[in-house]
Design a protein around this motif. Structure first.
Motif, PDB file in Angstrom:
ATOM      1  N   GLU A 187       0.789  -1.085   0.163  1.00  0.00           N
ATOM      2  CA  GLU A 187       0.000  -0.070   0.063  1.00  0.00           C
ATOM      3  C   GLU A 187       0.794   1.214   0.085  1.00  0.00           C
ATOM      4  OE1 GLU A 187      -3.318   2.199  -0.189  1.00  0.00           O
ATOM      5  OE2 GLU A 187      -3.413   0.204  -0.209  1.00  0.00           O
ATOM      6  N   PHE A 188       1.941   1.200   0.726  1.00  0.00           N
ATOM      7  CA  PHE A 188       2.710   2.365   1.021  1.00  0.00           C
ATOM      8  C   PHE A 188       3.864   2.489   0.469  1.00  0.00           C
ATOM      9  CE2 PHE A 188      -0.285   2.521   4.435  1.00  0.00           C
ATOM     10  CZ  PHE A 188      -0.814   3.487   4.517  1.00  0.00           C
ATOM     11  N   GLY A 189       4.488   1.419  -0.415  1.00  0.00           N
ATOM     12  CA  GLY A 189       5.667   1.285  -1.081  1.00  0.00           C
ATOM     13  C   GLY A 189       6.891   1.182  -0.087  1.00  0.00           C
ATOM     14  N   LEU A 190       6.759   0.725   1.041  1.00  0.00           N
ATOM     15  CA  LEU A 190       7.763   0.430   2.127  1.00  0.00           C
ATOM     16  C   LEU A 190       8.330  -0.914   1.917  1.00  0.00           C
ATOM     17  CD1 LEU A 190       6.048   1.809   5.208  1.00  0.00           C
ATOM     18  CD2 LEU A 190       7.706   2.872   4.044  1.00  0.00           C
ATOM     19  N   ASP A 191       9.474  -1.083   2.575  1.00  0.00           N
ATOM     20  CA  ASP A 191      10.363  -2.292   2.286  1.00  0.00           C
ATOM     21  C   ASP A 191      11.146  -2.467   3.771  1.00  0.00           C
ATOM     22  OD1 ASP A 191      11.997  -4.503   1.897  1.00  0.00           O
ATOM     23  OD2 ASP A 191      13.340  -3.298   0.839  1.00  0.00           O
ATOM     24  N   PHE A 192      10.044  -3.048   4.641  1.00  0.00           N
ATOM     25  CA  PHE A 192      10.524  -3.522   5.882  1.00  0.00           C
ATOM     26  C   PHE A 192      11.506  -4.574   5.972  1.00  0.00           C
ATOM     27  CE2 PHE A 192       5.923  -2.192   6.954  1.00  0.00           C
ATOM     28  CZ  PHE A 192       6.136  -1.312   7.869  1.00  0.00           C
ATOM     29  N   PHE A 193      11.565  -5.409   5.219  1.00  0.00           N
ATOM     30  CA  PHE A 193      12.474  -6.353   5.020  1.00  0.00           C
ATOM     31  C   PHE A 193      13.687  -5.901   4.705  1.00  0.00           C
ATOM     32  CE2 PHE A 193       8.399  -8.896   4.271  1.00  0.00           C
ATOM     33  CZ  PHE A 193       8.553  -9.252   5.702  1.00  0.00           C
ATOM     34  N   GLY A 194      13.909  -5.136   3.739  1.00  0.00           N
ATOM     35  CA  GLY A 194      15.282  -4.199   3.302  1.00  0.00           C
ATOM     36  C   GLY A 194      15.897  -3.425   4.224  1.00  0.00           C
TER      37      GLY A 194
ATOM     38  N   LEU B 272       3.849   2.996  14.275  1.00  0.00           N
ATOM     39  CA  LEU B 272       3.714   2.606  12.972  1.00  0.00           C
ATOM     40  C   LEU B 272       3.215   3.375  11.969  1.00  0.00           C
ATOM     41  CD1 LEU B 272       4.411   0.187  11.070  1.00  0.00           C
ATOM     42  CD2 LEU B 272       2.066  -0.766  11.791  1.00  0.00           C
ATOM     43  N   ALA B 273       2.308   4.469  12.323  1.00  0.00           N
ATOM     44  CA  ALA B 273       1.563   5.290  11.606  1.00  0.00           C
ATOM     45  C   ALA B 273       2.755   6.378  11.336  1.00  0.00           C
ATOM     46  CB  ALA B 273       0.265   5.766  12.175  1.00  0.00           C
ATOM     47  N   ASP B 274       3.400   6.812  12.097  1.00  0.00           N
ATOM     48  CA  ASP B 274       4.519   7.749  12.144  1.00  0.00           C
ATOM     49  C   ASP B 274       5.588   7.241  11.123  1.00  0.00           C
ATOM     50  OD1 ASP B 274       3.349   9.735  13.645  1.00  0.00           O
ATOM     51  OD2 ASP B 274       4.339   9.407  15.287  1.00  0.00           O
ATOM     52  N   TYR B 275       5.738   6.058  11.265  1.00  0.00           N
ATOM     53  CA  TYR B 275       7.102   5.366  10.364  1.00  0.00           C
ATOM     54  C   TYR B 275       6.613   5.402   8.936  1.00  0.00           C
ATOM     55  CZ  TYR B 275      10.274   2.070   8.388  1.00  0.00           C
ATOM     56  OH  TYR B 275      11.041   1.548   7.517  1.00  0.00           O
ATOM     57  N   ILE B 276       5.363   5.046   8.642  1.00  0.00           N
ATOM     58  CA  ILE B 276       4.714   5.068   7.555  1.00  0.00           C
ATOM     59  C   ILE B 276       4.862   6.451   6.898  1.00  0.00           C
ATOM     60  CG2 ILE B 276       2.591   4.723   6.158  1.00  0.00           C
ATOM     61  CD1 ILE B 276       2.039   2.248   7.957  1.00  0.00           C
ATOM     62  N   LYS B 277       4.280   7.458   7.678  1.00  0.00           N
ATOM     63  CA  LYS B 277       3.957   8.919   7.190  1.00  0.00           C
ATOM     64  C   LYS B 277       5.537   9.300   6.866  1.00  0.00           C
ATOM     65  CE  LYS B 277       3.410  13.393   9.177  1.00  0.00           C
ATOM     66  NZ  LYS B 277       2.788  14.074  10.180  1.00  0.00           N
ATOM     67  N   HIS B 278       6.610   8.793   7.282  1.00  0.00           N
ATOM     68  CA  HIS B 278       8.191   9.614   7.384  1.00  0.00           C
ATOM     69  C   HIS B 278       8.748   8.596   6.109  1.00  0.00           C
ATOM     70  CE1 HIS B 278       7.119  11.658  10.874  1.00  0.00           C
ATOM     71  NE2 HIS B 278       7.928  12.529  10.437  1.00  0.00           N
ATOM     72  N   ASN B 279       8.067   7.480   5.751  1.00  0.00           N
ATOM     73  CA  ASN B 279       9.079   6.412   4.847  1.00  0.00           C
ATOM     74  C   ASN B 279       8.566   6.281   3.614  1.00  0.00           C
ATOM     75  OD1 ASN B 279      11.536   6.147   6.464  1.00  0.00           O
ATOM     76  ND2 ASN B 279      10.006   5.838   8.089  1.00  0.00           N
ATOM     77  N   ALA B 280       7.070   6.500   3.487  1.00  0.00           N
ATOM     78  CA  ALA B 280       6.433   6.016   2.281  1.00  0.00           C
ATOM     79  C   ALA B 280       6.698   6.728   1.027  1.00  0.00           C
ATOM     80  CB  ALA B 280       4.880   6.187   2.687  1.00  0.00           C
ATOM     81  N   VAL B 281       6.685   5.888  -0.007  1.00  0.00           N
ATOM     82  CA  VAL B 281       7.095   6.276  -1.329  1.00  0.00           C
ATOM     83  C   VAL B 281       5.735   6.441  -2.092  1.00  0.00           C
ATOM     84  CG1 VAL B 281       9.297   5.362  -1.101  1.00  0.00           C
ATOM     85  CG2 VAL B 281       7.601   4.185  -1.919  1.00  0.00           C
ATOM     86  N   GLN B 282       4.549   6.068  -1.766  1.00  0.00           N
ATOM     87  CA  GLN B 282       3.296   6.448  -2.354  1.00  0.00           C
ATOM     88  C   GLN B 282       2.595   6.332  -1.522  1.00  0.00           C
ATOM     89  OE1 GLN B 282       3.717   2.405  -4.371  1.00  0.00           O
ATOM     90  NE2 GLN B 282       1.874   1.820  -3.518  1.00  0.00           N
ATOM     91  N   ALA B 283       1.474   7.061  -1.843  1.00  0.00           N
ATOM     92  CA  ALA B 283       0.082   7.411  -0.971  1.00  0.00           C
ATOM     93  C   ALA B 283      -0.689   6.656  -1.132  1.00  0.00           C
ATOM     94  CB  ALA B 283      -0.514   8.882  -1.501  1.00  0.00           C
ATOM     95  N   PRO B 284      -1.806   6.476  -0.101  1.00  0.00           N
ATOM     96  CA  PRO B 284      -2.744   5.240  -0.363  1.00  0.00           C
ATOM     97  C   PRO B 284      -3.368   5.500  -1.718  1.00  0.00           C
ATOM     98  CG  PRO B 284      -2.769   6.282   1.952  1.00  0.00           C
ATOM     99  CD  PRO B 284      -1.621   6.809   1.168  1.00  0.00           C
ATOM    100  N   LEU B 285      -4.248   4.739  -2.019  1.00  0.00           N
ATOM    101  CA  LEU B 285      -5.180   5.095  -3.316  1.00  0.00           C
ATOM    102  C   LEU B 285      -6.090   6.345  -2.846  1.00  0.00           C
ATOM    103  CD1 LEU B 285      -5.690   1.401  -4.519  1.00  0.00           C
ATOM    104  CD2 LEU B 285      -4.164   3.096  -5.263  1.00  0.00           C
TER     105      LEU B 285
END
Length: 88
Positions: free
Chosen positions: A50-57, A71-84
């Motif tokens: 959904e957010f273009g993140l790579d937790f495993f990398g 987790l929401a803050d992490y997504i906010k600061h690291n997402a490479v794409q917005a939710p649809l």
């Protein structure tokens, strides 16, 4: 913007567990919903998609996964794409 991320994150978690739970920032949703390792993996994969993140990398602190707000803050600061249908 931030609420959109929180809303989408809630949707992902609830879809995996088949619930309609509501979360506040301090909630440990893993414990709250008695999630097992497969549930957690499904949430991680859905977040990555959904957010273009790579937790495993990227090594992330397990505490980020344990607390909804972190987790929401992490997504906010690291997402490479917005939710649809939204913009970050």
């Amino acid at each position: 913007m931030e609420h959109e991320i929180e809303n989408k994150l809630s949707q992902i978690i609830n879809q995996v567990k088949g619930t309609d739970a509501e979360f506040c920032a301090e909630d440990n949703f893993i414990e709250q919903l008695s999630m097992d390792s497969m549930d957690i993996i499904q949430v991680i994969v859905a977040i990555q998609h959904e957010f273009g993140l790579d937790f495993f990398g990227n090594q992330i602190d397990i505490d980020i996964l344990n607390e909804f707000g972190r987790l929401a803050d992490y997504i906010k600061h690291n997402a490479v794409q917005a939710p649809l249908g939204s913009e970050l």
